[in-house]
Design an enzyme around this catalytic site. Structure first.
Site, PDB file in Angstrom:
ATOM      1  N   SER A 137       0.727  -1.202   0.130  1.00  0.00           N
ATOM      2  CA  SER A 137      -0.060   0.042  -0.046  1.00  0.00           C
ATOM      3  C   SER A 137       0.767   1.333   0.012  1.00  0.00           C
ATOM      4  O   SER A 137       0.398   1.900  -0.602  1.00  0.00           O
ATOM      5  CB  SER A 137      -0.925  -0.210   1.322  1.00  0.00           C
ATOM      6  OG  SER A 137      -2.042  -0.969   0.923  1.00  0.00           O
TER       7      SER A 137
ATOM      8  N   THR B 293      -6.693  -3.467   7.236  1.00  0.00           N
ATOM      9  CA  THR B 293      -6.466  -4.803   6.476  1.00  0.00           C
ATOM     10  C   THR B 293      -6.423  -5.953   7.847  1.00  0.00           C
ATOM     11  O   THR B 293      -6.730  -5.587   8.758  1.00  0.00           O
ATOM     12  CB  THR B 293      -4.830  -4.702   5.619  1.00  0.00           C
ATOM     13  OG1 THR B 293      -4.761  -5.929   4.962  1.00  0.00           O
ATOM     14  CG2 THR B 293      -3.663  -4.772   6.425  1.00  0.00           C
TER      15      THR B 293
ATOM     16  N   LYS C 132     -10.560  -6.160   9.570  1.00  0.00           N
ATOM     17  CA  LYS C 132     -11.555  -5.350   8.777  1.00  0.00           C
ATOM     18  C   LYS C 132     -12.968  -5.706   9.236  1.00  0.00           C
ATOM     19  O   LYS C 132     -13.830  -4.744   9.144  1.00  0.00           O
ATOM     20  CB  LYS C 132     -11.436  -6.507   7.204  1.00  0.00           C
ATOM     21  CG  LYS C 132     -10.528  -5.714   6.563  1.00  0.00           C
ATOM     22  CD  LYS C 132     -10.566  -6.538   4.951  1.00  0.00           C
ATOM     23  CE  LYS C 132      -9.382  -6.164   4.288  1.00  0.00           C
ATOM     24  NZ  LYS C 132      -9.372  -6.644   2.760  1.00  0.00           N
TER      25      LYS C 132
ATOM     26  N   ASP D 269     -12.484  -2.803  -1.477  1.00  0.00           N
ATOM     27  CA  ASP D 269     -12.418  -3.921  -2.212  1.00  0.00           C
ATOM     28  C   ASP D 269     -13.611  -4.145  -3.024  1.00  0.00           C
ATOM     29  O   ASP D 269     -13.323  -4.757  -4.361  1.00  0.00           O
ATOM     30  CB  ASP D 269     -12.420  -5.103  -1.176  1.00  0.00           C
ATOM     31  CG  ASP D 269     -10.850  -5.128  -0.519  1.00  0.00           C
ATOM     32  OD1 ASP D 269      -9.962  -4.543  -0.986  1.00  0.00           O
ATOM     33  OD2 ASP D 269     -10.789  -5.740   0.618  1.00  0.00           O
TER      34      ASP D 269
ATOM     35  N   GLY E 100     -14.643 -16.560   2.332  1.00  0.00           N
ATOM     36  CA  GLY E 100     -14.148 -15.979   3.148  1.00  0.00           C
ATOM     37  C   GLY E 100     -14.482 -14.340   2.791  1.00  0.00           C
ATOM     38  O   GLY E 100     -15.615 -14.099   1.996  1.00  0.00           O
TER      39      GLY E 100
ATOM     40  N   GLY F 291      -5.392 -10.400  -9.659  1.00  0.00           N
ATOM     41  CA  GLY F 291      -6.011  -9.346  -8.517  1.00  0.00           C
ATOM     42  C   GLY F 291      -5.320  -8.279  -8.293  1.00  0.00           C
ATOM     43  O   GLY F 291      -5.571  -7.241  -7.680  1.00  0.00           O
TER      44      GLY F 291
END
Ligand code: NAP
Length: 273
Positions: A16, A61, A65, A101, A127, A231
């Site tokens: 990040s 993160t 979360k 996300d 998940g 991703g």
């Protein structure tokens, strides 16, 4: 100078800061982005800094979360529906949680050119990432199905959609197949969540994993001549969306992606969101 950052635990490999520094450079934003690697007991101190405008926004993160939600005043619709927050901003004196996300996925589907209305999308795993995919697919008018190793557990989480086993999957076909499990992530790059027998029954394939660039799952998709994506666009897009939220700006997602993709895959052995 504005201050942003990412809050989590054991996140020293996080990508990040590189991502956000690139956005600051491209858009001339006078800001820094720090890593807040903290214990749960330290979370209220960080949030207090947002309330007093010492920090102007944070990403959240693993593993916080969901646990962060009890400290917040408001949730955006997608964060509420997924019970997970990865971006926080102070709005009208209140701490508001978002889930970028979800927006990263929407941008990824756009990049892949997918029109998902009435299309069947099969999601491997149940998940946090699977929840984001499920929400995005539902909002785009698609028809999601979850594949889980534990049907009873998954049916409790995904009440209104189809939940199937890996055996059922052998008899299933669809438009898009999404890997939302960690199977195939560095360093376990020799494994795939499903075999060619399954992958060949879908038109498009998306792996949420971004390290390695091409997982075994995607290598098989390529051999089957499927259109596929990893991703990394989602990873970049969730960060870009966070900056849009914090700074009330509209940014160019592809530009930031193009800036980072070569640098990252040429230089980094291991990185995480
Ligand atoms: P998670 O909460 O741990 O869930 C992963 C799911 O995968 C589990 O619920 C489980 O579902 C399934 N699973 C776990 N271990 C498995 C195994 N050994 N075999 C088969 N299935 C297994 O993880 P997550 O946060 O959802 O993340 C999943 C993946 O998405 C990770 O690789 C993560 O890096 C990636 N991700 C990428 C982005 C991005 O920006 N690109 C964002 C978020 C996540 P069942 O128990 O129901 O089978």
């Amino acid at each position: 100078m504005k201050k942003f950052g990412i809050l989590g635990k054991n996140i020293s490999y996080t990508f990040s800061p590189i991502l956000h520094k690139n956005i600051f450079e491209v858009y001339n934003i006078d800001a820094e982005y720090n890593i807040y690697d903290v214990k749960e007991s330290e979370i209220p101190d960080i949030l207090e800094k947002i309330k007093t405008n010492t920090i102007h926004g944070i990403n959240v993160t693993v593993p916080y979360k969901t646990t962060i939600i009890k400290f917040l005043d408001e949730l955006s619709p997608e964060a509420k529906s997924m019970n997970a927050v990865n971006c926080i901003k102070l709005e009208n004196g209140k701490l508001k949680g978002y889930n970028t996300d979800y927006f990263g996925l929407i941008e990824t589907f756009k990049k892949m050119g997918l029109l998902l209305k009435n299309k069947k999308v099969v999601i491997l795993g149940s998940g946090g990432a699977a929840k984001a995919v499920n929400r995005a697919i539902l909002d785009l008018g698609g028809i999601p199905a979850i594949v889980s190793r534990d049907l009873d557990k998954a049916k409790l989480e995904f009440k209104d959609i189809s939940v199937i086993s890996y055996n059922d999957l052998l008899e299933t076909s669809g438009f898009l197949l999404v890997n939302a499990t960690p199977i195939g992530t560095f360093p376990n790059i020799e494994s795939s969540p499903v075999k060619r027998q399954v992958i060949q029954n879908f038109d498009f394939v998306l792996d949420l994993i971004y390290n390695p660039k091409e997982t075994l799952f995607l290598k098989i998709a390529k051999q089957c001549f499927k259109k596929f994506e990893n991703g990394f666009y989602m990873l970049v897009s969730q960060g870009v969306k966070s900056e849009e939220i914090w700074n009330d700006l509209t940014l160019d997602y592809s530009l930031i992606y193009e800036n980072l993709i070569t640098e990252i895959y040429n230089n980094q052995e291991d990185f995480q969101s």
